[in-house]
Design a protein around this motif. Structure first.
Motif, PDB file in Angstrom:
ATOM      1  N   LYS A 127       6.691 -27.009 -25.115  1.00  0.00           N
ATOM      2  CA  LYS A 127       6.527 -26.826 -23.663  1.00  0.00           C
ATOM      3  C   LYS A 127       6.657 -25.364 -23.263  1.00  0.00           C
ATOM      4  O   LYS A 127       5.879 -24.858 -22.445  1.00  0.00           O
ATOM      5  CB  LYS A 127       7.569 -27.670 -22.915  1.00  0.00           C
ATOM      6  CG  LYS A 127       7.393 -27.619 -21.401  1.00  0.00           C
ATOM      7  CD  LYS A 127       8.342 -28.569 -20.697  1.00  0.00           C
ATOM      8  CE  LYS A 127       8.112 -28.510 -19.185  1.00  0.00           C
ATOM      9  NZ  LYS A 127       9.038 -29.432 -18.460  1.00  0.00           N
TER      10      LYS A 127
ATOM     11  N   GLU B 122       3.363 -23.438 -21.763  1.00  0.00           N
ATOM     12  CA  GLU B 122       3.429 -23.003 -20.360  1.00  0.00           C
ATOM     13  C   GLU B 122       3.177 -21.500 -20.256  1.00  0.00           C
ATOM     14  O   GLU B 122       2.515 -21.030 -19.324  1.00  0.00           O
ATOM     15  CB  GLU B 122       4.792 -23.352 -19.752  1.00  0.00           C
ATOM     16  CG  GLU B 122       5.006 -24.832 -19.492  1.00  0.00           C
ATOM     17  CD  GLU B 122       4.010 -25.407 -18.497  1.00  0.00           C
ATOM     18  OE1 GLU B 122       3.634 -24.685 -17.540  1.00  0.00           O
ATOM     19  OE2 GLU B 122       3.584 -26.558 -18.688  1.00  0.00           O
TER      20      GLU B 122
ATOM     21  N   LYS C 287      -0.541 -21.043 -20.698  1.00  0.00           N
ATOM     22  CA  LYS C 287      -1.231 -21.495 -19.485  1.00  0.00           C
ATOM     23  C   LYS C 287      -1.212 -20.426 -18.400  1.00  0.00           C
ATOM     24  O   LYS C 287      -2.229 -20.151 -17.751  1.00  0.00           O
ATOM     25  CB  LYS C 287      -0.553 -22.768 -18.943  1.00  0.00           C
ATOM     26  CG  LYS C 287      -1.003 -24.055 -19.571  1.00  0.00           C
ATOM     27  CD  LYS C 287      -0.322 -25.227 -18.880  1.00  0.00           C
ATOM     28  CE  LYS C 287      -0.589 -26.522 -19.610  1.00  0.00           C
ATOM     29  NZ  LYS C 287       0.111 -27.670 -18.984  1.00  0.00           N
TER      30      LYS C 287
END
Length: 388
Positions: free
Chosen positions: A66, A70, A73
Motif C-alpha cells: 500500500k 500510493e 499513484k
C-alpha cells in the motif's frame, strides 16, 4: 497486445515509441537511484525528448504494498504513460498502479530474474505481509537490452534457472484443473527447453538471452491457458514467517516448494502416504486461500457440501496413470538439472544443501495443513529431499 523487444540498445526502440505515441505529453519514469546510476549509458538516448519525461525514484527493493503503490499513484497522477525501469517487486507495484489508474505502461528490464514481467497478475503484499494475487493489465511493451543481459551476475542467472524449473509444478496443477493431455504437453514441451543449457552456454550472453526468452514464453503460455502461478503465495508465507535470506530470490523458493509439493503428490499416488479425509474442511479452506479461483478447489468444495468426497477421490484415482506420468516427468526434470543449478552458483560459494528445509516444511503445513498426515517428516526421513 504486449510487444517484446530484445536487442542491443533496446532503449533506442523505447525512445522512438515515446516520440511516436506521446509527443508533447507527460511520461513518468519509475526506477531507483541505484538502477539508474548503473545504467546511465543505456539511458542516454532518452535525453531531450519532445515530451515531458519526469523521473521518480523508489527505494531499493520497494515492495508492491500500500505504501509504495500510493507513492507511485501520486507520482503518476498527471502522466499520460508510465515507464518502469527495474525488476522484482517494483514491476508488480507499477503493474498494480497502472491497472488501478487505467494508464498504459512499458517495462524496461534491468536484471534477469523471476519477475512477473508478462504474467497478467501482480503479487500485492497486504498489511499482514502476505501476498494476494491481483489481476493486472499487461504492458504495452517490454524492452530488454542485450547490454543489460550481459551484466546480469550468475547469482541472478541461477535464480532465473530455478524459476523455470519451478514451472514443472504447473503440470500437476493443470491435472487438478482438468486440462486435457494436449494442453499439459504443450506447457511441458516449453519447460523441457531448460535441457539445452550446459556449463559452456548458460552464463554467456547468448545463454542468458535464451533463458529470459524461455521465462517470457512460459509466462505467455500461462496467460493463454488462463491459469495463475500460485507458488508465489507460498514464498510469501515463507518470507513472512521464517528466514528471509532468500526473500529476494523467489525463483529458489518457488523451486523448493514445487519439488516438495510434487514429491508429496507422487507419494500419495503410490500409496506411500495415507491421506484420509480427516479435517478436510480445514485443509480445503487453506488451499482455497492459496489457490484463489482454482477450479479444482471449487469442485472439491462443491463435492464436500454435497457429501460426495468419495466420488472426488474416485475421479482422482481414475486419473492416476496420467498424474504419475507428468509428476514423474516433472520430478525427473528438476532432479536432472539440480547439478547444473549448483554449478551456476559455484562462483558465489552458495550450496543449496545448507538451506534449512524445516522452515519450508513448516510453511507448507501453514498453507495446507498436511502436517497432520506427517508426510513432511516422512519425506525428510526417507531422503526424498536430498537432491536439494
Amino acid at each position: 497486445m504486449c510487444n517484446i523487444i530484445i536487442e542491443k540498445e533496446a532503449t533506442a526502440n523505447l525512445k522512438q515509441f515515446l516520440i511516436n505515441n506521446y509527443k508533447e505529453k507527460n511520461v513518468a519514469f519509475i526506477t531507483t537511484e541505484k538502477i539508474l546510476n548503473k545504467n546511465k549509458e543505456n539511458l542516454q538516448c532518452l535525453k531531450n525528448l519532445p515530451l515531458q519525461l519526469e523521473v521518480f525514484f523508489l527505494e531499493d527493493f520497494a515492495r508492491c504494498d500500500k505504501v509504495n503503490t500510493e507513492l507511485i499513484k501520486e507520482s503518476v497522477k498527471d502522466s499520460d504513460f508510465i515507464v518502469c525501469f527495474g525488476y522484482g517487486d517494483m514491476v508488480d507495484a507499477v503493474k498494480y498502479v497502472a491497472t488501478e489508474c487505467n494508464k498504459k505502461y512499458a517495462l524496461v528490464v534491468s536484471m534477469i530474474d523471476s519477475t512477473n514481467y508478462i504474467l497478467n497478475f501482480c503479487n500485492f503484499i497486504n498489511a499482514d505481509g502476505l501476498s494476494t494475487g491481483i489481476k493486472c493489465e499487461l504492458p504495452e511493451c517490454v524492452y530488454i537490452d542485450i547490454n543489460i543481459i550481459e551484466k546480469t551476475p550468475k547469482r541472478y542467472v541461477a535464480n532465473a534457472f530455478a524459476y523455470v524449473l519451478s514451472f514443472n509444478l504447473m503440470l500437476c496443477k493443470m491435472l487438478y484443473d482438468n486440462f486435457d493431455d494436449i494442453k499439459i504437453k504443450e506447457l511441458s514441451d516449453i519447460i523441457k527447453e531448460i535441457n539445452i543449457f550446459t556449463d559452456e552456454n548458460i552464463t554467456t550472453v547468448k545463454g542468458k538471452t535464451k533463458l529470459i526468452k524461455l521465462i517470457l514464453e512460459l509466462q505467455l503460455k500461462l496467460n493463454e491457458l488462463k491459469i495463475d502461478y500460485p507458488v508465489f503465495k507460498l514464498c510469501s508465507f515463507f518470507n513472512k514467517f521464517y528466514n528471509k535470506n532468500l526473500s529476494l530470490l523467489n525463483g529458489e523458493l518457488c523451486l523448493i516448494f514445487s519439488f516438495l509439493i510434487l514429491s508429496l503428490q507422487e507419494c500419495v499416488l503410490n500409496n506411500k502416504i495415507c491421506l484420509p479425509p480427516l479435517n478436510i474442511n480445514k485443509r480445503i479452506s487453506r488451499l482455497k486461500y492459496l489457490f484463489k479461483k482454482d477450479n479444482y478447489v471449487t469442485e472439491v468444495v462443491s463435492n464436500l457440501e454435497s457429501t460426495n468426497t468419495e466420488k472426488m477421490l474416485q475421479e482422482i484415482a481414475e486419473k492416476k496413470e496420467l498424474f504419475l506420468k507428468y509428476i514423474t516427468l516433472a520430478l525427473n526434470r528438476i532432479t536432472n538439472n539440480i547439478s547444473m543449478l549448483k554449478r551456476i552458483y559455484i562462483d558465489k560459494g552458495v550450496v543449496l544443501n545448507n538451506i534449512n528445509m524445516e522452515s519450508f516444511y513448516n510453511t507448507l503445513s501453514l498453507a495446507s495443513d498436511f502436517v497432520e498426515e506427517r508426510f513432511l517428516t516422512t519425506l525428510r526421513d526417507v531422503g526424498v529431499m536430498d537432491n536439494i
